[in-house]
Design a protein around this motif. Sequence first.
Motif, PDB file in Angstrom:
ATOM      1  N   ALA A 115      17.570   5.283   9.554  1.00 30.09           N
ATOM      2  CA  ALA A 115      18.407   4.345   8.807  1.00 30.09           C
ATOM      3  C   ALA A 115      17.593   3.574   7.771  1.00 30.09           C
ATOM      4  CB  ALA A 115      19.080   3.373   9.766  1.00 30.09           C
ATOM      5  N   HIS A 116      16.302   3.418   8.038  1.00 35.02           N
ATOM      6  CA  HIS A 116      15.436   2.670   7.116  1.00 35.02           C
ATOM      7  C   HIS A 116      14.628   3.567   6.191  1.00 35.02           C
ATOM      8  CE1 HIS A 116      16.208  -0.816   9.727  1.00 35.02           C
ATOM      9  NE2 HIS A 116      15.723  -1.550   8.745  1.00 35.02           N
ATOM     10  N   PHE A 117      14.287   4.767   6.678  1.00 34.90           N
ATOM     11  CA  PHE A 117      13.376   5.633   5.932  1.00 34.90           C
ATOM     12  C   PHE A 117      13.928   7.054   5.837  1.00 34.90           C
ATOM     13  CE2 PHE A 117      10.966   2.581   8.583  1.00 34.90           C
ATOM     14  CZ  PHE A 117      10.478   1.765   7.576  1.00 34.90           C
ATOM     15  N   ASP A 118      13.514   7.749   4.813  1.00 37.44           N
ATOM     16  CA  ASP A 118      13.813   9.171   4.721  1.00 37.44           C
ATOM     17  C   ASP A 118      12.918   9.885   5.730  1.00 37.44           C
ATOM     18  OD1 ASP A 118      15.717   8.911   2.691  1.00 37.44           O
ATOM     19  OD2 ASP A 118      14.174   8.925   1.137  1.00 37.44           O
ATOM     20  N   TYR A 119      13.530  10.376   6.777  1.00 38.74           N
ATOM     21  CA  TYR A 119      12.803  10.981   7.896  1.00 38.74           C
ATOM     22  C   TYR A 119      12.025  12.202   7.427  1.00 38.74           C
ATOM     23  CZ  TYR A 119      12.278  13.912  12.070  1.00 38.74           C
ATOM     24  OH  TYR A 119      11.781  14.737  13.048  1.00 38.74           O
ATOM     25  N   TYR A 161       5.077   5.470   2.034  1.00 37.42           N
ATOM     26  CA  TYR A 161       5.163   6.063   3.363  1.00 37.42           C
ATOM     27  C   TYR A 161       5.076   5.029   4.487  1.00 37.42           C
ATOM     28  CZ  TYR A 161       3.981  10.446   0.913  1.00 37.42           C
ATOM     29  OH  TYR A 161       3.971  11.520   0.062  1.00 37.42           O
ATOM     30  N   VAL A 162       5.664   5.420   5.631  1.00 35.03           N
ATOM     31  CA  VAL A 162       5.523   4.658   6.869  1.00 35.03           C
ATOM     32  C   VAL A 162       5.110   5.620   7.976  1.00 35.03           C
ATOM     33  CG1 VAL A 162       6.771   3.430   8.672  1.00 35.03           C
ATOM     34  CG2 VAL A 162       7.129   2.818   6.292  1.00 35.03           C
ATOM     35  N   ALA A 211       0.843  -1.188   0.000  1.00 35.96           N
ATOM     36  CA  ALA A 211       0.000   0.000   0.000  1.00 35.96           C
ATOM     37  C   ALA A 211       0.879   1.239   0.000  1.00 35.96           C
ATOM     38  CB  ALA A 211      -0.929  -0.005   1.207  1.00 35.96           C
ATOM     39  N   ASP A 212       0.253   2.357  -0.306  1.00 39.97           N
ATOM     40  CA  ASP A 212       0.991   3.625  -0.300  1.00 39.97           C
ATOM     41  C   ASP A 212       1.515   3.955   1.090  1.00 39.97           C
ATOM     42  OD1 ASP A 212       0.373   3.950  -2.999  1.00 39.97           O
ATOM     43  OD2 ASP A 212      -1.481   5.045  -2.552  1.00 39.97           O
ATOM     44  N   VAL A 213       0.717   3.616   2.113  1.00 41.03           N
ATOM     45  CA  VAL A 213       1.100   3.891   3.498  1.00 41.03           C
ATOM     46  C   VAL A 213       1.008   2.612   4.314  1.00 41.03           C
ATOM     47  CG1 VAL A 213       0.674   5.288   5.555  1.00 41.03           C
ATOM     48  CG2 VAL A 213       0.071   6.192   3.296  1.00 41.03           C
ATOM     49  N   VAL A 214       2.016   2.366   5.144  1.00 44.95           N
ATOM     50  CA  VAL A 214       1.934   1.319   6.166  1.00 44.95           C
ATOM     51  C   VAL A 214       1.967   2.012   7.519  1.00 44.95           C
ATOM     52  CG1 VAL A 214       3.093  -0.633   7.237  1.00 44.95           C
ATOM     53  CG2 VAL A 214       2.969  -0.480   4.758  1.00 44.95           C
ATOM     54  N   MET A 215       0.992   1.712   8.354  1.00 48.66           N
ATOM     55  CA  MET A 215       0.840   2.393   9.645  1.00 48.66           C
ATOM     56  C   MET A 215       0.830   1.387  10.786  1.00 48.66           C
ATOM     57  SD  MET A 215      -2.116   5.135  10.761  1.00 48.66           S
ATOM     58  CE  MET A 215      -3.489   3.988  10.555  1.00 48.66           C
ATOM     59  N   ALA A 216       1.603   1.666  11.836  1.00 48.53           N
ATOM     60  CA  ALA A 216       1.640   0.830  13.036  1.00 48.53           C
ATOM     61  C   ALA A 216       1.583   1.743  14.251  1.00 48.53           C
ATOM     62  CB  ALA A 216       2.893  -0.029  13.054  1.00 48.53           C
ATOM     63  N   PHE A 264       5.990   9.170  14.157  1.00 48.44           N
ATOM     64  CA  PHE A 264       7.025   9.297  13.133  1.00 48.44           C
ATOM     65  C   PHE A 264       6.409   9.066  11.748  1.00 48.44           C
ATOM     66  CE2 PHE A 264       9.689   8.893  16.742  1.00 48.44           C
ATOM     67  CZ  PHE A 264      10.940   9.378  16.395  1.00 48.44           C
ATOM     68  N   ILE A 265       6.790   9.906  10.793  1.00 47.73           N
ATOM     69  CA  ILE A 265       6.404   9.713   9.409  1.00 47.73           C
ATOM     70  C   ILE A 265       7.678   9.743   8.556  1.00 47.73           C
ATOM     71  CG2 ILE A 265       5.174  10.653   7.405  1.00 47.73           C
ATOM     72  CD1 ILE A 265       3.110  11.801   9.265  1.00 47.73           C
ATOM     73  N   GLY A 266       7.797   8.782   7.662  1.00 53.44           N
ATOM     74  CA  GLY A 266       8.944   8.721   6.770  1.00 53.44           C
ATOM     75  C   GLY A 266       8.558   8.153   5.420  1.00 53.44           C
TER      76      GLY A 266
END
Length: 475
Positions: A451-455, A415-416, A381-386, A468-470
């Motif tokens: 380290a995993h995502f563009d902050y 996005y995450v 999906a475009d966004v994964v949210m936890a 947090f969104i990245g």
Amino acid sequence: MDKAILESELKVKDLKTVGFSIDKVCQLFFYEDRVFRAINTPYEAQVQEMFSCGMIQELIDKNLLINSWITDVKIEGFNLVVEHQRVSFWNYPYEWSFSMLKDAANTVLTISEIAQSYNFELFDVHSHNVVFDMGTPKFIDLGSFFRKDPNDGKSWTGYLSFYNAFYIPTYLYTKGYSDLPQSIQLFHGYYNEKDFFNLRFKYATFFGSWLSNLVFKFYFNARKLANARHFRVVEKFGKHKYSQYILFFKNNFQNIFSIKKARRLMKGLKNSKFDSYWMNYHNEIDPATNKRFQRITELFNTDLKDAKSLIELASNQGKFANHLLANSQIDKVIATDYDKNAVDAIYKNNKGSDNVLPLVYDFVRPNGRITDTRIQDRIKADVVMALAVTHHLILTQEIGLKHIFSILESLSDTYVVVEFMPLGLYAGDLKTTPPVPDFYTLAWFKEAFSAHFDYHLDEELEINRHLFIGKVKKS
């Protein structure tokens, strides 16, 4: 697909296929984003009749069968090709809740009733021939239909498959078993029918296992014979000296194990009867009045305004997922949780929806069969949210942050969105809150996240919630 390719013949070597299963009627092929069934020559007339008699169209119109049509696309070695609508988010039976499994079972029964009205029958009715197209279960396998032999009366050759794939696991849910139904879908033969017979008919073991074994053997073989296709019985026993008695038995008992009988069995199963830790977690939550959820919704409408689809991990009852559907540009949601009762609530609230797919999914310890496609290769999906979950995984289950972020990264196209809980297992009272390890800090979380995502941002929403969104880093 390129028009030039469509006007020529597709070569089998250029197509992907499923090598695990054998289908007498047809072969399944994939080309780019399209799905084809190439019909084997001996069954061309049967498949043509299935379409021309109106059966396939009725099943499609009633939302029971995945949309299918005879196509002009040519595949090397085949004269007849059927194309299927592609399911956007493929799923498997071990990812369904109780109500999903029960509705899938009833879908199969309804299809079977309609098929028999056209003098066809559905014989290969294992649960992996059903997929949830968002909130609706649909059958997918044209190769599971055969012309019905008038000698078979009202019997249903798919009865045994249905009994094992649908009735047994659904029954187990109603008796309070929480893991067995899922395990049955994961491992063939995990729970054999003899064990189920002893569970369902407890009186059979009253005089010892020897009598139980004898009763089961008679019951199983009688049912197997009654549901066998008539011509198969003639082929096997036609020259047997007791053939007339064998056929007499079949003819007099074959109508007992029918679609009607299977329907009665399913109607006798009411509610799932097991408790789970998180099943009531969202009972008192209203995203429309919760400031935290309101702020996240604002960010979806501003910072994530180009996103259309969402995977929510640890969605619980899916209340916030539904809120985002109604109050943001998100139009497709895959709402997941490892709590089967919570997922059942999502499904009941979104049954028949074109926008929500509920799935039972433990994202740090995913289940799967070796022959199945991994979830990250079929559901993105475009966004994964936890939200409100990382602290439980890190502090109580000792799951590494790198592993958590790797899973989120694998499921996201762009996005995450994830929450960090700086006070750990804080439940509203600082005096009783367990201390957190020295490493467990906001700076530590942000470093691992970056380290995993563009902050993009982190924002304090409440005393124990940092959002947090990245963006997924481009390779």
